[in-house]
Design an enzyme around this catalytic site. Structure first.
Site, PDB file in Angstrom:
ATOM      1  N   CYS A 180     -26.420  -2.995  -8.210  1.00 24.85           N
ATOM      2  CA  CYS A 180     -27.668  -3.257  -7.479  1.00 24.85           C
ATOM      3  C   CYS A 180     -27.331  -3.894  -6.137  1.00 24.85           C
ATOM      4  CB  CYS A 180     -28.560  -4.157  -8.304  1.00 24.85           C
ATOM      5  SG  CYS A 180     -29.000  -3.413  -9.872  1.00 24.85           S
ATOM      6  N   GLU A 181     -26.623  -3.162  -5.312  1.00 29.79           N
ATOM      7  CA  GLU A 181     -26.191  -3.607  -3.979  1.00 29.79           C
ATOM      8  C   GLU A 181     -26.258  -2.388  -3.079  1.00 29.79           C
ATOM      9  OE1 GLU A 181     -24.977  -6.649  -3.053  1.00 29.79           O
ATOM     10  OE2 GLU A 181     -24.758  -7.591  -5.033  1.00 29.79           O
ATOM     11  N   ARG A 186       0.800  -1.220   0.000  1.00 26.29           N
ATOM     12  CA  ARG A 186       0.000   0.000   0.000  1.00 26.29           C
ATOM     13  C   ARG A 186       0.838   1.278   0.000  1.00 26.29           C
ATOM     14  NH1 ARG A 186      -4.591   2.218   1.120  1.00 26.29           N
ATOM     15  NH2 ARG A 186      -4.833   3.767   2.743  1.00 26.29           N
ATOM     16  N   TYR A 204      -4.776  -1.676  -3.826  1.00 22.30           N
ATOM     17  CA  TYR A 204      -5.972  -2.516  -3.635  1.00 22.30           C
ATOM     18  C   TYR A 204      -7.203  -1.865  -4.279  1.00 22.30           C
ATOM     19  CZ  TYR A 204      -2.662  -4.468  -0.325  1.00 22.30           C
ATOM     20  OH  TYR A 204      -1.520  -4.987   0.241  1.00 22.30           O
TER      21      TYR A 204
HETATM   22  C1  LIG Z   1       2.801 -10.965   3.912  1.00 23.89           C
HETATM   23  C2  LIG Z   1       2.441  -9.620   3.439  1.00 23.89           C
HETATM   24  N1  LIG Z   1       3.422  -8.720   3.231  1.00 23.89           N
HETATM   25  C3  LIG Z   1       3.137  -7.459   2.813  1.00 23.89           C
HETATM   26  C4  LIG Z   1       1.833  -7.068   2.576  1.00 23.89           C
HETATM   27  C5  LIG Z   1       1.574  -5.661   2.133  1.00 23.89           C
HETATM   28  O1  LIG Z   1       0.763  -4.975   3.033  1.00 23.89           O
HETATM   29  P1  LIG Z   1       0.507  -3.418   2.818  1.00 23.89           P
HETATM   30  O2  LIG Z   1      -0.025  -3.267   1.436  1.00 23.89           O
HETATM   31  O3  LIG Z   1      -0.472  -3.063   3.844  1.00 23.89           O
HETATM   32  O4  LIG Z   1       1.827  -2.751   2.997  1.00 23.89           O
HETATM   33  C6  LIG Z   1       0.794  -7.970   2.788  1.00 23.89           C
HETATM   34  C7  LIG Z   1      -0.600  -7.549   2.558  1.00 23.89           C
HETATM   35  O5  LIG Z   1      -1.548  -8.221   2.743  1.00 23.89           O
HETATM   36  C8  LIG Z   1       1.110  -9.291   3.217  1.00 23.89           C
HETATM   37  O6  LIG Z   1       0.143 -10.190   3.424  1.00 23.89           O
END
Ligand SMILES: Cc1ncc(COP(=O)(O)O)c(C=O)c1O
Length: 383
Positions: free
Chosen positions: A308-309, A244, A337
């Protein structure tokens, strides 16, 4: 930041809904990570956004990849990654995933004791520890809680490390990832401290991988300090796996107003919704929504998608000037995401994606067509 005129131009040129990414912000996010974590090895958790152009940029910048499916491993291979630049993770890896990871010479993150017997011969491995902590995020985003399905318990760690060595694997260290979009820095300190406590039972290790999970406004220098302290207890190299953080702020979802409805609440209906951006519905994520038209904001609006939710809302109570059909909205912090979780539910083709490099737009994913959506179906006529 992408100038407003360019956002309007991109929407006209590529249509909406449209994901746009700012290359300067992608670079800046990686720069911030490197400034905070120094020489730590960075693996991008590509689940956040696996677009091949974004992956190629990361690969060129020397970033490795964390992959959690055969498809993601194939993407890593497609952009030329391999060897110790690839991590293969996941609580239930398939035979195909072990084989694909082994072919690339990836490092496997062992999530349960039984995996020792499933790894390809002579694998490099880290052991994922579940620190059994409750963290400050949505339940669905917490992965290090006692009740979560991820990792082995701290008590199992010495046994799994020993079993890996006995089976001829290269047990290089430990891994922890406590969840995503975590707001409280103390959660990371607690998790890293729990890892450090294991040193008495494991001795020194080559690698400590502290995962990702940092919110976009996280105190990276603070998290990095704690992570480095834990790694130094083991005399280990520090690895990190942000997803993220590296892409969220660079991405914006552009959507057009379709119309309005007043039912006691003010609804602004848009051409994007849960199929393009699932996060608000999936875990109540809040994304900043900005009007790309002028006017004074006199009312608040619920921005709702076309599905339609009832849960198909992008945001609630957003102060916006009176919207006209066709008016453009920018849904911010949507680079992570967003596109990767978009779906074809309702046979809605997934949106296009475009990259702004400060000078010009490049289309990095064309808009799907309905025919793309049903391409894999076998149409048995007259059955
Ligand atoms: C093992 C692992 N590493 C890294 C990440 C990345 O997380 P983020 O996008 O919150 O930094 C995830 C996300 O689900 C993960 O499962």
């Amino acid at each position: 930041m992408i100038p407003r005129a360019q956002l309007l131009a991109a929407a006209d040129r590529f249509g909406t809904p449209l994901y746009v990414y700012d290359a300067a912000e992608l670079d800046a996010a990686l720069e911030r990570v490197r400034a905070a974590f120094g020489d730590a090895r960075v693996f991008y958790a590509m689940k956040a956004n696996p677009n091949l152009t974004l992956l190629r940029r990361m690969q060129a910048a020397g970033v490795g990849f964390e992959c959690v499916s055969a498809g993601e491993i194939a993407r890593a291979e497609q952009v030329g990654a391999g060897g110790d630049g690839v991590l293969v993770n996941g609580p239930a890896k398939s035979v195909e995933e072990y084989a694909a990871g082994a072919r690339l010479g990836a490092t496997f993150i062992v999530d349960r004791a039984e995996e020792v017997g499933l790894l390809p011969p002579g694998s490099r491995a880290l052991v994922r520890v579940n620190p059994a902590l409750s963290v400050s995020t949505h339940d669905h985003l917490a992965t290090g809680a006692a009740g979560s399905k991820f990792g082995v318990t701290p008590g199992q760690v010495p046994g799994v490390l020993a079993a890996l060595g006995k089976a001829g694997h290269d047990a290089r260290g430990l891994h922890v990832h406590i969840g995503s979009a975590i707001r409280n820095a103390a959660d990371f300190s607690a998790a890293f401290a729990r890892l450090a406590e294991l040193h008495g039972q494991t001795g020194d290790l080559e690698v400590l991988d502290v995962g990702g999970g940092w919110g976009v406004d996280a105190d990276l220098p603070g998290i990095a300090r704690e992570a480095r302290a834990a790694a130094s207890v083991f005399g280990a190299a520090l690895w990190v796996e942000p997803g993220r953080y590296l892409v969220a702020r660079a991405g914006t979802l552009l959507t057009r107003a379709v119309g309005t409805k007043r039912t006691g609440r003010n609804f602004l209906l848009t051409d994007a919704g849960m199929t393009e951006l699932l996060r608000p519905m999936l875990y109540g994520a809040q994304h900043p929504v900005t009007a790309l038209w002028d006017g004074e904001a006199r009312e608040v609006w619920d921005v709702a998608g076309p599905a339609c939710e009832s849960g198909d809302l992008l945001a609630r109570d957003v102060a916006l000037p009176e919207p006209a059909p066709g008016a453009l909205l920018a849904v911010g912090e949507a680079g992570a995401y967003g596109a990767s979780m978009s779906s074809t539910y309702l046979t809605r083709p997934r949106p296009a994606e475009a990259l702004w490099d400060g000078q010009e737009w490049t289309l990095i994913r064309r808009r799907e067509t309905p025919q793309d959506v049903w391409a894999a179906e076998v149409e048995v006529v007259g059955s």
